[in-house]
Write a protein that holds these residues in place. Structure first.
Motif, PDB file in Angstrom:
ATOM      1  N   TYR A  26     -24.806 -18.385  10.369  1.00 18.97           N
ATOM      2  CA  TYR A  26     -25.719 -19.329  11.255  1.00 18.97           C
ATOM      3  C   TYR A  26     -25.593 -19.095  12.602  1.00 18.97           C
ATOM      4  O   TYR A  26     -24.598 -19.253  13.157  1.00 18.97           O
ATOM      5  N   ASP A  27     -26.808 -18.633  13.151  1.00 14.59           N
ATOM      6  CA  ASP A  27     -26.616 -18.308  14.718  1.00 14.59           C
ATOM      7  C   ASP A  27     -27.981 -18.869  15.252  1.00 14.59           C
ATOM      8  O   ASP A  27     -28.527 -18.196  16.058  1.00 14.59           O
ATOM      9  N   PHE A  28     -28.477 -20.141  14.795  1.00 17.69           N
ATOM     10  CA  PHE A  28     -29.539 -20.642  15.502  1.00 17.69           C
ATOM     11  C   PHE A  28     -28.963 -21.373  16.825  1.00 17.69           C
ATOM     12  O   PHE A  28     -27.960 -21.883  16.665  1.00 17.69           O
ATOM     13  N   GLY A  29     -29.878 -21.426  17.867  1.00 22.51           N
ATOM     14  CA  GLY A  29     -29.317 -21.992  19.008  1.00 22.51           C
ATOM     15  C   GLY A  29     -30.258 -22.271  19.993  1.00 22.51           C
ATOM     16  O   GLY A  29     -31.243 -21.380  20.253  1.00 22.51           O
ATOM     17  N   PHE A  30     -30.255 -23.221  20.999  1.00 24.83           N
ATOM     18  CA  PHE A  30     -30.880 -23.331  22.043  1.00 24.83           C
ATOM     19  C   PHE A  30     -30.363 -22.812  23.324  1.00 24.83           C
ATOM     20  O   PHE A  30     -30.846 -23.077  24.565  1.00 24.83           O
ATOM     21  N   GLY A  31     -28.938 -22.815  23.232  1.00 23.58           N
ATOM     22  CA  GLY A  31     -28.144 -22.544  24.548  1.00 23.58           C
ATOM     23  C   GLY A  31     -27.655 -23.728  25.150  1.00 23.58           C
ATOM     24  O   GLY A  31     -27.162 -23.825  26.301  1.00 23.58           O
ATOM     25  N   VAL A  32     -27.858 -24.796  24.515  1.00 21.28           N
ATOM     26  CA  VAL A  32     -27.256 -26.200  25.241  1.00 21.28           C
ATOM     27  C   VAL A  32     -26.308 -26.788  24.027  1.00 21.28           C
ATOM     28  O   VAL A  32     -26.926 -27.059  22.951  1.00 21.28           O
ATOM     29  N   GLU A  70     -29.110 -14.225   7.303  1.00 22.63           N
ATOM     30  CA  GLU A  70     -29.184 -14.221   8.680  1.00 22.63           C
ATOM     31  C   GLU A  70     -30.142 -15.399   9.298  1.00 22.63           C
ATOM     32  O   GLU A  70     -31.320 -15.140   9.310  1.00 22.63           O
ATOM     33  N   MET A  71     -29.509 -16.427   9.846  1.00 26.78           N
ATOM     34  CA  MET A  71     -30.180 -17.512  10.345  1.00 26.78           C
ATOM     35  C   MET A  71     -30.203 -17.350  12.027  1.00 26.78           C
ATOM     36  O   MET A  71     -29.162 -17.528  12.463  1.00 26.78           O
ATOM     37  N   GLY A  72     -31.209 -16.708  12.466  1.00 18.84           N
ATOM     38  CA  GLY A  72     -31.262 -16.746  13.893  1.00 18.84           C
ATOM     39  C   GLY A  72     -31.115 -15.219  14.120  1.00 18.84           C
ATOM     40  O   GLY A  72     -29.958 -14.662  14.345  1.00 18.84           O
ATOM     41  N   LEU A  73     -32.365 -14.336  14.290  1.00 18.72           N
ATOM     42  CA  LEU A  73     -32.246 -12.846  14.324  1.00 18.72           C
ATOM     43  C   LEU A  73     -31.881 -12.750  15.665  1.00 18.72           C
ATOM     44  O   LEU A  73     -31.097 -11.629  15.957  1.00 18.72           O
ATOM     45  N   GLY A  74     -32.281 -13.235  16.755  1.00 13.97           N
ATOM     46  CA  GLY A  74     -32.230 -12.718  18.180  1.00 13.97           C
ATOM     47  C   GLY A  74     -32.500 -11.296  18.265  1.00 13.97           C
ATOM     48  O   GLY A  74     -33.660 -10.898  17.960  1.00 13.97           O
ATOM     49  N   ASN A  75     -31.621 -10.516  18.811  1.00 13.44           N
ATOM     50  CA  ASN A  75     -32.090  -9.253  19.187  1.00 13.44           C
ATOM     51  C   ASN A  75     -31.610  -8.321  18.017  1.00 13.44           C
ATOM     52  O   ASN A  75     -31.813  -6.818  18.031  1.00 13.44           O
ATOM     53  N   GLY A  76     -30.832  -8.874  16.967  1.00 16.50           N
ATOM     54  CA  GLY A  76     -30.776  -8.106  15.761  1.00 16.50           C
ATOM     55  C   GLY A  76     -29.389  -7.405  15.552  1.00 16.50           C
ATOM     56  O   GLY A  76     -29.175  -6.843  14.591  1.00 16.50           O
ATOM     57  N   ARG A  77     -28.328  -7.612  16.365  1.00 14.44           N
ATOM     58  CA  ARG A  77     -27.312  -7.171  16.461  1.00 14.44           C
ATOM     59  C   ARG A  77     -26.259  -7.370  15.213  1.00 14.44           C
ATOM     60  O   ARG A  77     -25.782  -6.698  14.318  1.00 14.44           O
ATOM     61  N   ILE A 110     -30.790  -8.784   2.344  1.00 15.05           N
ATOM     62  CA  ILE A 110     -30.512  -9.645   3.507  1.00 15.05           C
ATOM     63  C   ILE A 110     -31.925 -10.389   4.203  1.00 15.05           C
ATOM     64  O   ILE A 110     -32.744  -9.743   4.619  1.00 15.05           O
ATOM     65  N   TRP A 111     -31.950 -11.703   3.896  1.00  8.78           N
ATOM     66  CA  TRP A 111     -33.161 -12.514   4.204  1.00  8.78           C
ATOM     67  C   TRP A 111     -32.792 -12.768   5.755  1.00  8.78           C
ATOM     68  O   TRP A 111     -31.605 -13.149   6.166  1.00  8.78           O
ATOM     69  N   VAL A 112     -33.809 -12.870   6.535  1.00  7.25           N
ATOM     70  CA  VAL A 112     -33.840 -13.272   8.076  1.00  7.25           C
ATOM     71  C   VAL A 112     -34.900 -14.374   8.425  1.00  7.25           C
ATOM     72  O   VAL A 112     -36.025 -14.177   7.855  1.00  7.25           O
ATOM     73  N   ILE A 113     -34.237 -15.374   9.175  1.00  2.00           N
ATOM     74  CA  ILE A 113     -35.134 -16.484   9.599  1.00  2.00           C
ATOM     75  C   ILE A 113     -34.957 -16.538  11.194  1.00  2.00           C
ATOM     76  O   ILE A 113     -33.911 -16.499  11.451  1.00  2.00           O
ATOM     77  N   ASP A 114     -36.157 -16.588  11.521  1.00  2.00           N
ATOM     78  CA  ASP A 114     -36.232 -16.673  13.200  1.00  2.00           C
ATOM     79  C   ASP A 114     -37.546 -17.314  13.675  1.00  2.00           C
ATOM     80  O   ASP A 114     -38.696 -17.026  12.782  1.00  2.00           O
ATOM     81  N   ARG A 115     -37.697 -17.898  14.748  1.00  2.00           N
ATOM     82  CA  ARG A 115     -38.836 -18.597  15.014  1.00  2.00           C
ATOM     83  C   ARG A 115     -39.966 -17.180  15.558  1.00  2.00           C
ATOM     84  O   ARG A 115     -41.233 -17.411  15.184  1.00  2.00           O
ATOM     85  N   ALA A 116     -39.610 -16.250  16.129  1.00  2.00           N
ATOM     86  CA  ALA A 116     -40.201 -15.142  16.495  1.00  2.00           C
ATOM     87  C   ALA A 116     -39.448 -13.807  16.226  1.00  2.00           C
ATOM     88  O   ALA A 116     -38.286 -13.958  16.561  1.00  2.00           O
ATOM     89  N   LEU A 117     -40.223 -12.933  16.087  1.00  2.50           N
ATOM     90  CA  LEU A 117     -39.543 -11.586  16.044  1.00  2.50           C
ATOM     91  C   LEU A 117     -39.485 -10.827  17.463  1.00  2.50           C
ATOM     92  O   LEU A 117     -40.507 -10.370  18.078  1.00  2.50           O
ATOM     93  N   ASN A 118     -38.338 -10.885  17.798  1.00  7.02           N
ATOM     94  CA  ASN A 118     -37.925 -10.570  19.394  1.00  7.02           C
ATOM     95  C   ASN A 118     -36.659  -9.500  19.346  1.00  7.02           C
ATOM     96  O   ASN A 118     -36.071  -9.310  20.368  1.00  7.02           O
ATOM     97  N   CYS A 119     -36.574  -8.799  18.297  1.00  4.67           N
ATOM     98  CA  CYS A 119     -35.160  -8.117  18.212  1.00  4.67           C
ATOM     99  C   CYS A 119     -35.677  -6.596  18.564  1.00  4.67           C
ATOM    100  O   CYS A 119     -36.609  -6.162  18.856  1.00  4.67           O
ATOM    101  N   HIS A 120     -34.428  -5.628  18.933  1.00  5.52           N
ATOM    102  CA  HIS A 120     -34.565  -4.376  19.061  1.00  5.52           C
ATOM    103  C   HIS A 120     -35.214  -3.691  18.023  1.00  5.52           C
ATOM    104  O   HIS A 120     -35.265  -4.155  16.826  1.00  5.52           O
TER     105      HIS A 120
END
Length: 158
Positions: A99-105, A34-41, A55-65
């Motif tokens: 793949y779910d990395f993103g900046f929103g732009v 999982e590339m981009g954990l986000g809130n973990g859904r 399941i490997w998980v990559i994210d810049r910071a742990l901010n999930c539920h």
């Protein structure tokens, strides 16, 4: 289309895409990524449909539920390049990646996905599946589930 309808389409595409991907890899050996954990859904859905897979998980910071925090040994916190390199260096092979990395732009997200594609390739198992909200490069694009519009999500074989 409203932003709410767009989000519902995206979430449905993720769930249906992951379930489709699982049928495509069959018994192919390898972990999930999982590339981009986000809130973990999405990670939570991966755990539900493939409880036997690591399941490997990559994210810049742990901010999930709190219910979606991955095990410490499977969570790689930091910049994607470094974490993908770490997986490659340890010989990890991924059968199914999301793949779910993103900046929103949009323009920035597309450029980032293209740039990271070359770093994703070394961790993917032969005949693996990649599911992505952004176009990736260097992989064979395939038609995903019929329920997902071709412009909503991208599906690849490696």
């Amino acid at each position: 289309m409203s932003r709410l309808n767009s989000m519902m389409r995206r979430l449905a595409a993720q769930a249906e895409g992951l379930e489709w991907g699982l049928t495509q890899i069959g018994t192919l050996e390898g972990d999930f990524l999982e590339m981009g954990l986000g809130n973990g859904r999405t990670y939570d859905h991966m755990r539900e449909i493939a409880p036997e897979r690591r399941i490997w998980v990559i994210d810049r910071a742990l901010n999930c539920h709190q219910s979606c925090v991955p095990p410490k040994e499977d969570y790689l916190e930091g910049e994607a390049e470094d974490m993908l390199r770490k997986l490659a260096d340890q010989g990890t092979k991924v059968a199914l990646g999301h793949y779910d990395f993103g900046f929103g732009v949009k323009e920035k997200d597309v450029a980032e996905a293209a740039r990271l594609s070359a770093m994703i390739a070394p961790v993917m198992a032969a005949n693996g599946v990649l599911i992505s909200g952004q176009p990736l490069v260097g992989f064979e694009q395939v038609r995903g589930p019929e329920t997902v519009a071709p412009d909503r999500y991208y599906f690849y074989r490696t």
